[in-house]
Design an enzyme around this catalytic site. Structure first.
Site, mmCIF file in Angstrom:
data_model
loop_
_atom_site.group_PDB
_atom_site.id
_atom_site.type_symbol
_atom_site.label_atom_id
_atom_site.label_comp_id
_atom_site.label_asym_id
_atom_site.label_seq_id
_atom_site.Cartn_x
_atom_site.Cartn_y
_atom_site.Cartn_z
ATOM 1 N N SER A 19 2.569 51.595 26.293
ATOM 2 C CA SER A 19 3.326 52.383 25.311
ATOM 3 C C SER A 19 4.077 51.491 24.319
ATOM 4 O O SER A 19 4.697 50.498 24.695
ATOM 5 C CB SER A 19 4.333 53.285 26.037
ATOM 6 O OG SER A 19 5.145 53.935 25.083
ATOM 7 N N THR A 66 4.496 61.342 27.886
ATOM 8 C CA THR A 66 3.148 61.017 27.417
ATOM 9 C C THR A 66 2.127 61.281 28.523
ATOM 10 O O THR A 66 2.451 61.843 29.575
ATOM 11 C CB THR A 66 3.102 59.585 26.833
ATOM 12 O OG1 THR A 66 1.829 59.395 26.209
ATOM 13 C CG2 THR A 66 3.326 58.515 27.884
ATOM 14 N N LYS A 70 2.110 65.739 29.490
ATOM 15 C CA LYS A 70 2.568 66.523 28.337
ATOM 16 C C LYS A 70 2.483 68.037 28.558
ATOM 17 O O LYS A 70 3.288 68.781 28.008
ATOM 18 C CB LYS A 70 1.754 66.149 27.093
ATOM 19 C CG LYS A 70 2.164 64.833 26.458
ATOM 20 C CD LYS A 70 1.327 64.602 25.205
ATOM 21 C CE LYS A 70 1.867 63.484 24.351
ATOM 22 N NZ LYS A 70 1.152 63.378 23.075
ATOM 23 N N ASP A 107 4.493 65.818 17.626
ATOM 24 C CA ASP A 107 3.256 65.135 17.196
ATOM 25 C C ASP A 107 2.757 65.673 15.848
ATOM 26 O O ASP A 107 2.318 64.906 14.985
ATOM 27 C CB ASP A 107 2.149 65.297 18.248
ATOM 28 C CG ASP A 107 2.248 64.259 19.353
ATOM 29 O OD1 ASP A 107 2.884 63.217 19.144
ATOM 30 O OD2 ASP A 107 1.683 64.507 20.436
ATOM 31 N N GLY A 133 -12.596 66.340 17.584
ATOM 32 C CA GLY A 133 -11.841 66.321 18.834
ATOM 33 C C GLY A 133 -11.086 67.610 19.054
ATOM 34 O O GLY A 133 -10.711 68.307 18.096
ATOM 35 N N ALA A 134 -10.884 67.947 20.331
ATOM 36 C CA ALA A 134 -10.200 69.207 20.659
ATOM 37 C C ALA A 134 -9.280 69.023 21.868
ATOM 38 O O ALA A 134 -9.081 69.929 22.657
ATOM 39 C CB ALA A 134 -11.236 70.304 20.933
ATOM 40 N N GLY A 135 -8.705 67.835 21.996
ATOM 41 C CA GLY A 135 -7.759 67.566 23.086
ATOM 42 C C GLY A 135 -6.347 67.954 22.684
ATOM 43 O O GLY A 135 -6.127 68.717 21.732
ATOM 44 N N GLY A 136 -5.371 67.401 23.387
ATOM 45 C CA GLY A 136 -3.967 67.741 23.137
ATOM 46 C C GLY A 136 -3.528 67.358 21.726
ATOM 47 O O GLY A 136 -2.820 68.129 21.058
ATOM 48 N N ALA A 137 -3.944 66.194 21.262
ATOM 49 C CA ALA A 137 -3.536 65.750 19.920
ATOM 50 C C ALA A 137 -4.139 66.665 18.854
ATOM 51 O O ALA A 137 -3.487 66.977 17.858
ATOM 52 C CB ALA A 137 -3.981 64.303 19.703
ATOM 53 N N LEU A 222 -6.230 59.072 14.316
ATOM 54 C CA LEU A 222 -5.062 59.019 15.199
ATOM 55 C C LEU A 222 -5.035 57.739 16.016
ATOM 56 O O LEU A 222 -3.994 57.314 16.498
ATOM 57 C CB LEU A 222 -5.024 60.247 16.128
ATOM 58 C CG LEU A 222 -4.200 61.435 15.617
ATOM 59 C CD1 LEU A 222 -4.635 61.860 14.234
ATOM 60 C CD2 LEU A 222 -4.236 62.599 16.577
HETATM 61 P P1 NAP Z 1 -7.245 64.075 25.207
HETATM 62 O O1 NAP Z 1 -6.523 65.362 25.333
HETATM 63 O O2 NAP Z 1 -7.672 63.353 26.428
HETATM 64 O O3 NAP Z 1 -8.546 64.335 24.261
HETATM 65 C C1 NAP Z 1 -9.482 63.310 24.058
HETATM 66 C C2 NAP Z 1 -10.472 63.750 22.985
HETATM 67 O O4 NAP Z 1 -11.402 62.671 22.749
HETATM 68 C C3 NAP Z 1 -11.307 64.974 23.378
HETATM 69 O O5 NAP Z 1 -11.617 65.706 22.224
HETATM 70 C C4 NAP Z 1 -12.553 64.300 23.964
HETATM 71 O O6 NAP Z 1 -13.693 65.125 23.943
HETATM 72 C C5 NAP Z 1 -12.735 63.158 22.995
HETATM 73 N N1 NAP Z 1 -13.570 62.091 23.558
HETATM 74 C C6 NAP Z 1 -13.229 61.212 24.529
HETATM 75 N N2 NAP Z 1 -14.273 60.391 24.788
HETATM 76 C C7 NAP Z 1 -15.298 60.782 23.981
HETATM 77 C C8 NAP Z 1 -16.632 60.342 23.795
HETATM 78 N N3 NAP Z 1 -17.145 59.305 24.493
HETATM 79 N N4 NAP Z 1 -17.403 60.951 22.869
HETATM 80 C C9 NAP Z 1 -16.898 62.005 22.160
HETATM 81 N N5 NAP Z 1 -15.637 62.471 22.301
HETATM 82 C C10 NAP Z 1 -14.851 61.866 23.211
HETATM 83 O O7 NAP Z 1 -6.373 63.012 24.378
HETATM 84 P P2 NAP Z 1 -5.338 63.294 23.184
HETATM 85 O O8 NAP Z 1 -3.965 63.334 23.738
HETATM 86 O O9 NAP Z 1 -5.823 64.447 22.400
HETATM 87 O O10 NAP Z 1 -5.452 61.926 22.347
HETATM 88 C C11 NAP Z 1 -6.619 61.641 21.615
HETATM 89 C C12 NAP Z 1 -6.449 60.329 20.847
HETATM 90 O O11 NAP Z 1 -5.364 60.452 19.911
HETATM 91 C C13 NAP Z 1 -6.095 59.141 21.738
HETATM 92 O O12 NAP Z 1 -6.770 58.013 21.229
HETATM 93 C C14 NAP Z 1 -4.596 58.976 21.539
HETATM 94 O O13 NAP Z 1 -4.154 57.639 21.750
HETATM 95 C C15 NAP Z 1 -4.462 59.371 20.073
HETATM 96 N N6 NAP Z 1 -3.112 59.854 19.736
HETATM 97 C C16 NAP Z 1 -2.442 59.180 18.759
HETATM 98 C C17 NAP Z 1 -1.172 59.610 18.387
HETATM 99 C C18 NAP Z 1 -0.452 58.857 17.310
HETATM 100 O O14 NAP Z 1 0.788 58.982 17.232
HETATM 101 N N7 NAP Z 1 -1.147 58.129 16.444
HETATM 102 C C19 NAP Z 1 -0.588 60.727 19.007
HETATM 103 C C20 NAP Z 1 -1.314 61.408 19.997
HETATM 104 C C21 NAP Z 1 -2.581 60.945 20.367
HETATM 105 P P3 NAP Z 1 -14.066 66.023 25.238
HETATM 106 O O15 NAP Z 1 -13.223 67.261 25.137
HETATM 107 O O16 NAP Z 1 -15.518 66.282 25.091
HETATM 108 O O17 NAP Z 1 -13.733 65.198 26.460
#
Ligand code: NAP
Length: 277
Positions: A19, A66, A70, A107, A133-137, A222
């Protein structure tokens, strides 16, 4: 906070060593001459509730939350902001004087502030945004884009069902594309956002075809390690305006620092340098 106590804050996650938040808040505490500390805490899911309940009694005024806590932290908080409910996750806790724990998600705020700074001419109403992407971010990004007035969000995720869930939650301004057709979203996008972890150090590179990127479109990632991802490099070569992800990390921390320590910190070149050090 009482006058006799030095205010404490920190970040809870597991793992937590990566972090950047301790560097960031430590820089601001020093810059503004505030007697306080910001501490990284590696706490597992089993201990999360007990640890959070104990922290205010130890002099903590709040914490960042984090990965992977979250979402879980919402069930521990006493009060949750509307935006944290909409996103389904919190990244900031404020320990109030009345003993209540207040959960917020900053965020989306950080994302928008970073865009406003890095691409000041971008107008949210100027055209569709393509989101990978469709995760938490992604949830935080989409909530803030809709709030800003983006007319349409084109969304693609490797696991399509997660993107469909976002459409169900956020409504008809979202259109879902298959992951194999993600590149088609760029043809009409005024803004492209990567919210996947692809391109991050230690992860796979992004393989989505980028030839549809429009000259003059804004492209933001991101991922901030590396700072210049392959997506941003290619987008720049194609005449797009690029915004790296570090600013989002810095801006999302501003409201929390202000609530905890009573001073609104600036995000400037010294802040970036402190975190990149
Ligand atoms: P998360 O909930 O785990 O979501 C991860 C995302 O990445 C999902 O959409 C996942 O798809 C996709 N993914 C992972 N591996 C993949 C692959 N090999 N091929 C295709 N898609 C893949 O994580 P998150 O919290 O949303 O965070 C996502 C990114 O944003 C991370 O890199 C994090 O460090 C970054 N982030 C940055 C900030 C900032 O302040 N700049 C803030 C928050 C997050 P699936 O659903 O198919 O698994």
């Amino acid at each position: 906070m009482t006058a006799s106590k030095i205010p404490l804050a920190g970040v809870i996650g597991s793992p937590i060593a990566h972090s950047k938040s301790p560097q960031l808040h430590g820089h601001w505490l020093k810059t503004y001459g505030i007697k306080g500390h910001y501490i990284p805490m590696d706490i597992g899911a089993h201990d999360l509730q007990d640890a959070i309940r104990m922290l205010p009694r130890m002099g903590f005024v709040g914490v960042n939350i984090t990965i992977p806590h979250k979402e879980a932290v919402l069930s521990i908080a006493d009060l949750i902001t509307d935006r944290a409910i909409l996103i389904g996750a919190a990244n900031t806790l404020i320990f109030r004087k009345d003993g209540k724990i207040h959960a917020d998600n900053t965020d989306g705020y950080g994302f928008m502030e970073n865009l406003k700074t890095g691409a000041p001419d971008w107008n949210p109403r100027s055209g569709p945004a393509a989101v990978l992407g469709a995760g938490g971010a992604a949830r935080a990004v989409i909530a803030s884009l809709l709030d800003a007035g983006v007319p349409q969000i084109l969304l693609s995720n490797r696991t399509r069902v997660r993107a469909e869930k976002l459409k169900a939650d956020f409504g008809s301004r979202l259109q879902v594309f298959d992951w194999v057709q993600a590149g088609n979203m760029f043809d009409h996008a005024a803004l492209v956002v990567n919210t996947t972890s692809l391109g991050m150090i230690g992860k796979n590179e992004m393989r989505v075809p980028l030839d549809g990127l429009q000259k003059g479109a804004v492209v933001t990632d991101l991922v901030y390690a590396p700072l210049r991802t392959q997506l941003l490099e290619t987008a720049e070569e194609m005449g797009c305006i690029t915004v790296d992800g570090l600013g989002m990390l810095l801006h999302q921390a501003v409201p929390a620092f202000e609530r905890w320590f009573g001073t609104r910190p600036a995000v400037d070149s010294a802040t970036r340098a402190a975190v990149l050090r």
